[in-house]
Every structure is written in C-alpha cells, then in structure tokens.
Motif scaffolding. Sequence first.
Motif, PDB file in Angstrom:
ATOM      1  N   LEU A   1       0.825  -1.204   0.000  1.00 42.91           N
ATOM      2  CA  LEU A   1       0.000   0.000   0.000  1.00 42.91           C
ATOM      3  C   LEU A   1       0.861   1.256   0.000  1.00 42.91           C
ATOM      4  O   LEU A   1       0.544   2.237  -0.690  1.00 42.91           O
ATOM      5  CB  LEU A   1      -0.928   0.000   1.214  1.00 42.91           C
ATOM      6  CG  LEU A   1      -2.047  -1.048   1.218  1.00 42.91           C
ATOM      7  CD1 LEU A   1      -2.865  -0.939   2.503  1.00 42.91           C
ATOM      8  CD2 LEU A   1      -2.958  -0.888   0.013  1.00 42.91           C
TER       9      LEU A   1
ATOM     10  N   VAL B   1       0.895   4.281  -2.764  1.00 42.49           N
ATOM     11  CA  VAL B   1       0.754   5.712  -2.485  1.00 42.49           C
ATOM     12  C   VAL B   1       1.910   6.486  -3.111  1.00 42.49           C
ATOM     13  O   VAL B   1       1.714   7.557  -3.699  1.00 42.49           O
ATOM     14  CB  VAL B   1       0.688   5.956  -0.967  1.00 42.49           C
ATOM     15  CG1 VAL B   1       0.750   7.453  -0.656  1.00 42.49           C
ATOM     16  CG2 VAL B   1      -0.592   5.366  -0.384  1.00 42.49           C
TER      17      VAL B   1
ATOM     18  N   HIS C   1      -7.149   3.109   0.993  1.00 42.84           N
ATOM     19  CA  HIS C   1      -5.974   3.558   0.244  1.00 42.84           C
ATOM     20  C   HIS C   1      -6.308   3.820  -1.228  1.00 42.84           C
ATOM     21  O   HIS C   1      -5.703   4.694  -1.849  1.00 42.84           O
ATOM     22  CB  HIS C   1      -4.845   2.533   0.357  1.00 42.84           C
ATOM     23  CG  HIS C   1      -3.965   2.756   1.550  1.00 42.84           C
ATOM     24  ND1 HIS C   1      -4.347   2.431   2.827  1.00 42.84           N
ATOM     25  CD2 HIS C   1      -2.720   3.296   1.659  1.00 42.84           C
ATOM     26  CE1 HIS C   1      -3.380   2.745   3.671  1.00 42.84           C
ATOM     27  NE2 HIS C   1      -2.392   3.293   2.991  1.00 42.84           N
TER      28      HIS C   1
END
Length: 398
Positions: free
Chosen positions: A251, A255, A298
Amino acid sequence: MSQSIEEHTGARIARIRKQRGLTQQGLAMRSHVSKSLLSKVECGQKPASPALVAACARALGVSTSDLLGQPYAEELRRDRMDALIQPIREGMENWDIALDWETAPRPAALIRSDVRRALVRRRQAQYTDMVRDLPALIEESVHAVHTSTGEEQRLTYECLAGTFRCVFTVAWNFGYIDLATVALDRLAWTAPRADDPGLAAMHAYLRAQTTMSSGRYDLGIRVIDRALRDLDGQDARRPEGLEAMRGVMQLRAAVIAGRMKDRGLADARMAEARALARTTGELPDFGVTWGPTNVGVHAVAIASEMDDCERAIELAEDVHIPRGWTRSRAGHHWMDLGRSHAWTGDPEQALDCLHRARRIAPQQTRYHPTVRETVLALKRRERARSDSLARYAEWVGI
C-alpha cells in the motif's frame, strides 16, 4: 494567535518562489507541475496536495515543513502539547548507554504490556495519553536491555522498538520532523537486536514515508522493494504479522506511485495488496492496520494523490468502515475525502467529511496539514458566511 486566512501553503510557496527569483512558470517547470495548478494553489483557490508541496519544496530547496508552516507552535502551546514533547526529546538522548538507575526494571512482559497499550493509543490517535507515558517507557526499556540477557533482553529490545515507533508517529504528525528522524534512526538500531524481521520491515515502511516528504519517490520504491525481498523465506515468531507488513508495504508503494502520477505502478501495487487482503482478511499487527478495509481506504487516498478527485469520491462509495476500526486510518480517510470534495467544488460535503474526521480522531485532525489546507480553501471560496465553517476554522486555529 490564530492563523490568518492569508497564511496558507500556497502563499508560502509564492513568497519563497519570489525570494528565489523564480516566476510561476519557472517553478512549475522545476517542480514538474502545471503552471495553472500552481497559480490556483498560490492564490488559495485550490488546496495544496502533498505531492505538490513535496515537489515545490524540492525545487525551492526547502523542507515541506517550511511550506506547511509546521509545527503549528501556537496551537500546540494552547493545547500544552509542546510541553509533552520536550520530555520525549530528553528521553531519546539515551538509547544505548547503561546508567546507574536506583530501581530495577520490571519484567519484560509487564513493560511489553504497557508498550502495546501505547501502540493501541497510537492507532486510535489518542496522542496525549500516549505521549505522557513514553518518556518513562523509553527509560525503563533502556534500563532493561542493559540488565537482562537472552530472550528477556530480546523482548525488551522489542519494547524499545515499539516506543520509538510511537515517537515517530507523534513527532511526524505534529511537524517535529527532526525528532521523527531521530526516532527512525533509533528504530534502525533497535530492530536487529529485537531479532524480528517484522520490525526491520517497519523501519523500511517508515523510511519510505519520509521519502515521500522529500519527493524522493524513486528511493521510496526501492526501500519498499528491498524490504519485501528481505521478508522472503524469513522465519517469524508472528507469521501473520509478516503478512500484515507485506500488505501495508504494498500500500505504501502504491501511495508513492500515486505521488509519482504513475497510474500503472499504483494499480499494480494495489492489485498485489488486494489479492493479499483477500487471503488474510483483517489482520492488525506490528501496530499497523491491514486488511480489505484499508485497501479500500488507500484506493481513495491514491486517487486523491493523483488529483483524480471525482474518482476518489466514486471509490469512497464502496468503502464501509466497520465499527471499532482504527481511528487514525478512518480519520485520515475522511480528511482525504474532504479534500476531494473541496477540489470538486462541493463545500458542504467537504465540511461534512472534515467534521467526521474530527469526531473520529480529533487530535490527528486538528494538526493535519490536509485539514488546514482544505479549510483555508473553503474559507476563501465561501460566498456567504457559514457559521459551521467558521467554528471549524476557529477550532483548527484559522
């Protein structure tokens, strides 16, 4: 004194840009952002995204904290949080030297119980109670590593690593980047002595976070990938914990890819995370929040990072945060969504999201740059006075 509506990140970017003798076009070229967007950010029409702030900071040769105005000293003094930070600074001075303590430390199991409580408070964004306990926990853990051996000593190193994890979070969130850097260095020293690959992965996870602030996205991806390789074939006392760390590192990579505006890489990392989450389900460990819900949150954040705010709002419709879920992550979700609504010109929905963030994680929300930027943008664009927005702005410190 409350922050003036004119003291927004865009205004700081404009001031430093002029000090550097740069035009908007010149800074836009150096930072690889559009001149149109930079112009809107500088005049306060658009909130400054974290990616834009990092890009401009790197181009201008300053820190992101300089552009964000962190730490928010007046507000921290008002809440007496600054007085709680100083004992942590003093406690962090010693992490490796045996001293002559007057009393013996408690058994590692008892210290570990208190550290785990601090880690829970970290995830729930209950920073005041956590910060009050940290100096004593650091001191006792340091004492214990010098007065124990074998498994007892290993456990106390694990406790010490947990305290440094907590220090990093509060220092980073409140804008004390120098203290966060010290905590990260201390964690790098402690993790190998705790002999747990999950803690080494945690260090990489946090280090990748700092690379996002400096705009070194290439380095952040490499840090994550090396840590993922290092986990392969590792024997662990908590195998499920390693799966959680693999998931959150994917994750984080997604990002970072979002900050890079690399949709293909972001989608690939999200696919890896989503597949793992289907296997593990909800699995909090090592002080992180992992599972399908966090993957969904996310996805919204990454769309927001890529300035695809309509997509972020659309994806949020499929996110259902369960009762009792981690407050720090839930609060961050509503902040991201509030920014997206502000970006798309829906001030009522934006303010509603910010109110949700406040109810869930008030301390985190009050000091988060995204919230301030969103509130400032809403204030500058409001056509008729909103008492709700005015009260919220006053609570934030604007």
